[in-house]
Design an enzyme around this catalytic site. Structure first.
Site, PDB file in Angstrom:
ATOM      1  N   SER A   1       0.822  -1.201   0.000  1.00  0.00           N
ATOM      2  CA  SER A   1       0.000   0.000   0.000  1.00  0.00           C
ATOM      3  C   SER A   1       0.865   1.264   0.000  1.00  0.00           C
ATOM      4  CB  SER A   1      -0.959  -0.056   1.184  1.00  0.00           C
ATOM      5  OG  SER A   1      -1.934   0.929   1.083  1.00  0.00           O
TER       6      SER A   1
ATOM      7  N   HIS B   1      -8.107  -5.188   0.602  1.00  0.00           N
ATOM      8  CA  HIS B   1      -6.846  -4.494   0.879  1.00  0.00           C
ATOM      9  C   HIS B   1      -6.063  -5.131   2.032  1.00  0.00           C
ATOM     10  CE1 HIS B   1      -4.354  -1.048  -0.064  1.00  0.00           C
ATOM     11  NE2 HIS B   1      -4.257  -0.743   1.214  1.00  0.00           N
TER      12      HIS B   1
END
Ligand SMILES: *[C@@H]1O[C@H](CO)[C@@H](O)[C@H](O)[C@H]1NC(C)=O
Length: 419
Positions: free
Chosen positions: A189, A394
């Site tokens: 990320s 995620h």
């Protein structure tokens, strides 16, 4: 490559408690997780990172690296696996970089057999884990105080500085310490965002990267659909300037985040478990199939680990501008800093290190359109590998029950191929 100050020492780390140990104990006492929490999990949730790793019989070192602008970063190392002898010179180096509000703990807390840091150590790698300025392990500076009242000077940074200053300092330190000329980089990320910034602003760092693996790659956020982010994004610059004006630079310091979350959501016996469990996952995307409720207390013992308001503001700017640019300080400041009224774009064609993408079609923070655009603009993209699970989200890249089978095994194969 001037002037990166490398002050270094290896600390003998005394036994300690995790960032949120007190709070976790209170939650467990209040049955906030809705299930019996085993003594083993309580221990994992409350032990500090060095002791947590040593509990599972892996070696752990904490190093300190000082950046050219005075931030003192805690860099962690698992030099080898549990069963292997210590021959660090022989082992290829892998450097892991964490996401927003997170720390080196993110690749450790799911434990041996699951956590990427342990898996890599077992596979024969010398594993180093970075910590960005401002997080729990990097909350120090040669002259600035993160807790100074009405003064946010310590917190005047976004992920631009993490990419432009922290990563180069940590990578140079690791290479110097191990006597190597290059390493493998795995980012998650924001840990991918900062990598692209480093290689774009300081292209000489491309030569120090054998291969880069982007888990849930984030740079463009034009297609972000998170309602909370979309609502706040247009105000992000104002929020950051006002916060800085009144001397607030840290995004909800730990104690406040937990006081708030605790009182608002977690302490009331009626609504405890479901809501409390999902605070973190609201933003990261909820995926029941990959969700391991057993490890939630351990996650909350270590994360969130701190970030600046400006990091959020910078992501907000990316959402509004639909571009990947340096931090927008407003016209006048931009002219002074960059020589242009609008902040310059990061030149992604400068990123010529070999980059592999590991992405999912249902990651709310890395929408496929944005991921593909980023991939196309890089100087040397090698392959984009879609996680073979259409619901993978995620946070599943870190703590998904099948992260090893769906992501890490393939990634480790690529590391071997790339040398
Ligand atoms: C869930 O988390 C616990 C605690 O970290 C771990 O022991 C267990 O192996 C995990 N379960 C799965 C299916 O990964």
């Amino acid at each position: 490559m001037l002037g990166i100050v490398l002050l270094s020492c290896v600390a003998v780390v005394a036994g300690g408690r995790s960032p949120h140990a007190d709070y976790i104990e209170e939650l467990i006492k209040n049955n906030a997780f809705g299930v019996r929490v085993s003594d083993n999990i309580i221990e994992d949730a409350t032990l500090d990172l060095p002791d947590l790793v040593r509990k599972y019989n892996y070696p752990f070192e904490e190093h300190f690296v000082t950046t050219e602008d005075g931030y003192i970063l805690g860099v962690h190392r698992i030099p080898h696996g549990r069963s292997s002898d210590n021959t660090p010179g022989e082992r290829p180096v892998v450097f892991l970089m964490h996401g927003l509000l997170s720390s080196s703990a993110e690749h450790i807390i799911s434990g041996p057999g699951n956590g990427l840091a342990y898996l890599l150590a077992d596979e024969g790698y010398d594993v180093w884990l970075g910590n960005a300025r401002g997080n729990y392990y990097s909350r120090r500076h040669l002259s600035l105080d993160p807790d100074a009242p009405f003064n946010a000077d310590f917190w005047q940074f976004s992920f631009d500085e993490i990419g432009n200053r922290d990563l180069p300092a940590m990578i140079d330190y690791v290479l110097m310490h191990t006597g190597r000329s290059a390493l493998h980089y795995i980012g998650y990320s924001q840990g991918t965002t900062t990598f692209f910034i480093m290689c774009s602003l300081r292209p000489q760092y491309n030569d120090k990267i054998i291969s880069m693996h982007a888990l849930a790659p984030v740079a463009y956020m034009a297609h972000n659909k998170n309602p909370l982010f979309l609502a706040l994004a247009p105000f992000s610059k104002d929020i950051a300037s006002i916060a800085s004006l009144i001397g607030i630079g840290e995004f909800l310091p730990n104690r406040e985040i937990y006081t708030w979350a605790g009182q608002a959501l977690c302490m009331d016996g009626m609504i405890l478990q479901p809501i409390c469990s999902s605070i973190l996952f609201l933003v990261g995307g909820w995926n029941e199939a990959q969700h391991n409720a057993t490890m939630l207390p351990v996650v909350f013992g270590h994360i969130p680990a701190g970030a600046s308001v400006m990091q959020f503001a910078h992501f907000g700017q990316s959402i509004v501008d639909k571009d990947f640019r340096r931090y927008d300080f407003g016209t006048l400041q931009n002219l002074l800093r960059y020589g242009t009224a609008i902040p310059p774009k990061y030149d992604l064609s400068n990123v010529v290190a070999p980059v592999f993408f590991h992405y999912s079609v249902s990651d709310p923070l890395a929408e496929v359109e944005d991921v593909y655009r980023l991939y196309e603009e890089l100087g040397r993209p090698m392959a984009k590998i879609r996680v073979p699970d259409s619901k993978f989200s995620h946070l599943d890249f870190l703590w998904g029950i099948d992260a090893k089978e769906l992501v890490y095994d393939g990634l480790i194969n690529l590391l071997r191929i790339m040398g």
